[in-house]
Design an enzyme around this catalytic site. Structure first.
Site, PDB file in Angstrom:
ATOM      1  N   GLU A  22      40.498  -5.549  72.754  1.00 36.92           N
ATOM      2  CA  GLU A  22      40.765  -5.280  74.173  1.00 36.92           C
ATOM      3  C   GLU A  22      39.740  -4.340  74.795  1.00 36.92           C
ATOM      4  O   GLU A  22      39.298  -4.560  75.930  1.00 36.92           O
ATOM      5  CB  GLU A  22      42.162  -4.671  74.320  1.00 36.92           C
ATOM      6  CG  GLU A  22      42.558  -4.412  75.760  1.00 36.92           C
ATOM      7  CD  GLU A  22      43.937  -3.788  75.864  1.00 36.92           C
ATOM      8  OE1 GLU A  22      44.377  -3.565  76.987  1.00 36.92           O
ATOM      9  OE2 GLU A  22      44.555  -3.524  74.824  1.00 36.92           O
ATOM     10  N   ASP A  23      39.347  -3.314  74.059  1.00 37.30           N
ATOM     11  CA  ASP A  23      38.581  -2.225  74.675  1.00 37.30           C
ATOM     12  C   ASP A  23      37.151  -2.084  74.191  1.00 37.30           C
ATOM     13  O   ASP A  23      36.446  -1.172  74.613  1.00 37.30           O
ATOM     14  CB  ASP A  23      39.308  -0.884  74.427  1.00 37.30           C
ATOM     15  CG  ASP A  23      40.660  -0.831  75.132  1.00 37.30           C
ATOM     16  OD1 ASP A  23      40.801  -1.510  76.168  1.00 37.30           O
ATOM     17  OD2 ASP A  23      41.559  -0.119  74.658  1.00 37.30           O
TER      18      ASP A  23
END
Length: 726
Positions: free
Chosen positions: A95-96
């Site tokens: 996600e990051d």
């Protein structure tokens, strides 16, 4: 790991001991139960995660990688397997960070990559609101749980560490996260039997949401008077002495209530702090199931049991796999003593729930907690397929997270657990969706009861079905489970759609008859071309849209017949009826596509016409309705309809009754209406003076004959001066 995984060429290797920070060493210490080569995998995962999160910090200012490592440490304390711990360390990378699923699968195996993918939120997608994004993210997580329960272990560990460090968040975010924790994540932990994590989530959520209340309760708990400590010691000594005398091997621990459990009990039961604290709790952990019942007899010989307060969750486990004997004893000074008795294995499952499966040593057998969790999630999966939106799905899950259950027996002796306040209809849907959809009544302990009857633990329940039965909108008012609610809504939508398709077909055929053709006689290529042009995937969707008033049948007929539209110029409704030929006959059962106007309240036997309204389908009016004059301006929207020979259901109608204004008159009129087999929906005084009152009665009747009977019975009353239909 599922296969021997080598580190991807682009991923960093594990560092040596000198370069390992203290928080990673703490994780390795917590994961001491793993063999050395698996602990080495944790270091390698940390090195990859630290490189990926390089430059990222938390709101507290700490390097971001400290958070996923702390999540892994939470899970290591639950003694989960190495794949779960590696996925926990990497759970935010997809996600990051630039790391991809493929890289994780290459470096750590497909299982780890799938676990990380399952936990990943959907923030990168566009949603109409934060609530919808959170609900869709939650829905995705639950689906990932169905594939691998370890997804929820990581999510709960993630939530627990976020709650431990919640102080760095701004006020509104802190309140939102705490409320979500108390409403969703703590109940999920409880539903999965993970009481240690559940208890800490509840306490941290309570502290964040109501800091002052938490502080006061915590202070009161810590400053318990000497008398209470003496009583606890006395009870413990007496129980220990008798258990030892009986030759039982046991572990006896006193249980201290948390601020959240005290607060919840004070609110739900309306008790004061002193009343809640005046309960002593003990847990007796023994070696075997027979020893549990032996210890129960010992406890009952030390102090007298309170009648009706014994529960056997060993014979009938809770839905989350929890097993224990519960009893309440009448202690010294009149204080109740709550005692739980269980084996070491049961205690492990009670504290760790589904996580206990991975804590078993070689040769041990896991409990049924995992099987029960899989069964629960399978039911959620079934319901989500029929759910209209993620928000609705999340609400259904919340409904299913009731901490209290009732345990019911099927005719074959199987046990079903349902949330408290569940009805016979909830039971029907729990057995099978098809049984719920066809249910008409139930037999509870051999006695025939309505579907809305609430069930109690221990009852034997059997559902009576009929092929002709179908769900009704009223069912939604008394079901308690998300599965039942979703199934009913889905079936109602399906029935409404089928009714809309049938009615739309009849309306389009009527319009095509005016052009001397029909749907059956039209070339299939022409119909298909129109569907493509109008962007309908199937003919049924077009027909439903016609019935719902989103497409005018005359315009569709002209387009399909490929003819010029006639310039219709009618003087009145009768011209419309004569021109459009045969009326469409209705039975009153056309769900969702036919409604009855509140301005004139038509009932079977009235002369009627239908007005085609966008989104609402056909709204039925009486021909003598005052609004008919206004609708003359849009005669193309009028539909020629009439009543079928067999009409079912009850229809609303309003009566103006003038009667003497004195006590008891209203009751006499209501009794007369009831004697005519009519239900009263509402009563309203229209005018009133010292002698006469004009009252409006909203009632339900089957048709005009039924209405005439009601009017006859009320007019016979000596206190009634006149009756008029409004």
């Amino acid at each position: 790991m599922t296969r021997d995984a080598t580190v991807h060429a682009d991923l960093p290797a594990a560092p040596d001991d000198a370069a390992t920070p203290d928080y990673v060493r703490a994780l390795e210490q917590a994961a001491h139960y793993l063999p050395p080569e698996q602990r080495q995998q944790l270091r390698r995962a940390w090195a990859v995660g630290a490189a990926a999160h390089e430059g990222q910090t938390r709101k507290s200012g700490e390097p971001y990688i400290t958070h996923p490592v702390a999540v892994a440490q939470v899970l290591a304390e639950q003694r989960v397997d190495v794949e779960t711990l590696v996925a926990a360390i990497l759970h935010d990378t997809i996600e990051d960070t630039p790391l991809t699923y493929a890289q994780l699968a290459e470096g750590f195996g497909e299982t780890v990559a799938e676990l990380v993918e399952g936990v990943t939120k959907l923030d990168k997608l566009q949603f109409s609101s934060r609530q919808e994004a959170a609900a869709e993210s939650f829905r995705k997580m639950m689906l990932a749980m169905a594939r691998d329960l370890r997804v929820i272990l990581i999510k709960l560990g993630d939530r627990l560490h976020n709650m431990r460090t919640l102080g760095a968040q701004p006020g509104p975010a802190r309140e939102r996260i705490a409320r979500e924790t108390l409403e969703v994540y703590a109940p999920i932990a409880q539903r999965l039997g993970m009481n240690m994590i559940k208890a800490e989530l509840q306490d941290l959520g309570f502290h964040a949401l109501h800091p002052l209340r938490h502080l006061i309760l915590d202070k009161h708990i810590r400053s318990q008077p000497m008398l209470r400590r003496e009583v606890m010691a006395k009870i413990e000594a007496q129980l220990a002495q008798r258990l030892t005398h009986e030759g039982l091997k046991y572990r006896l621990v006193s249980r201290v209530k948390s601020p959240w459990s005290i607060y919840s009990k004070m609110r739900s039961e309306g008790k004061s702090f002193d009343q809640v604290m005046d309960v002593f709790g003990f847990r007796i952990v023994v070696s075997s199931v027979p020893d549990c019942y032996h210890a129960l007899g010992v406890a009952h010989s030390v102090y007298k049991p309170l009648d009706g307060r014994f529960r056997d969750f060993i014979a009938i486990p809770k839905a989350n796999g929890y097993q224990s004997l519960h009893t309440v004893l009448f202690g010294p000074y009149g204080s109740p003593i709550e005692v739980q008795i269980r084996t070491e294995d049961m205690d492990l499952v009670a504290e760790r729930g589904i996580a206990a499966h991975w804590a078993y040593k070689h040769g041990g057998s896991p409990s049924g907690a995992q099987a029960r969790a899989h069964s629960w999630i399978a039911n959620l999966l079934e319901s989500q397929r029929a759910t209209g939106s993620s928000l609705e799905f999340l609400e259904n899950v919340k409904v299913d997270l009731f901490p209290d259950e009732v345990y019911l027996f099927t005719p074959k002796g199987d046990i079903l657990s349902l949330p408290r306040n569940s009805t016979a209809l909830d039971f029907a849907y729990a057995v099978h969706t098809d049984i719920g959809n066809k249910a008409v009544a139930a037999r509870v302990d051999g006695k025939l009861v309505p579907l809305r009857t609430k069930l109690a633990s221990g009852q034997k329940t059997e559902i009576v079905t009929a092929k002709s039965s179908a769900p009704r909108p009223q069912w939604l008012e008394f079901v308690a489970t998300g599965k039942a609610r979703t199934a009913i809504r889905s079936q109602l939508k399906q029935l409404e759609h089928e009714d809309a398709v049938t009615l739309g077909h009849r309306m389009l055929d009527r319009a095509l008859e005016d052009l001397r053709t029909s749907l059956d006689r039209l070339p299939q290529e022409r119909v298909d071309a129109y569907l493509v042009e109008a962007r309908y995937p199937r003919l049924e969707e077009l027909l439903a849209d016609i019935a719902l008033g989103n497409r005018m049948p005359a315009q569709v007929a002209v387009a399909l017949a490929q003819r010029e539209a006639d310039q219709e110029d009618f003087d009145d409704i009768d011209d419309v009826v004569r021109h459009r030929g045969e009326r469409i006959l209705i039975t009153g059962n056309e769900r969702g596509v036919i409604s009855f106007a509140n301005c004139c309240l038509p009932i079977p036997g009235d002369e009627i016409m239908g007005y085609h309204t966008a989104g609402r389908g056909i709204v039925v009016h009486r021909l003598d309705c005052p609004n008919v004059a206004e609708y003359r301006k849009s005669l193309e929207r009028w539909v020629a309809i009439g009543w079928d020979r067999e009409v079912t259901g009850e229809y609303g109608v309003a009566l103006r009754i003038e009667a003497e204004n004195r006590p008891g008159v209203l009751a006499q009129i209501a009794a007369a209406i009831a004697q005519a087999d009519s239900n009263i929906e509402g009563v309203e005084y229209l005018e009133r003076d010292s002698n006469v009152a004009a009252i409006r009665f909203a009632i339900q009747v089957k048709d005009r004959e039924h209405l005439a009977e009601v009017i006859r019975k009320t007019r016979r009353l000596g206190v009634v001066h006149g009756v008029q239909r409004l």
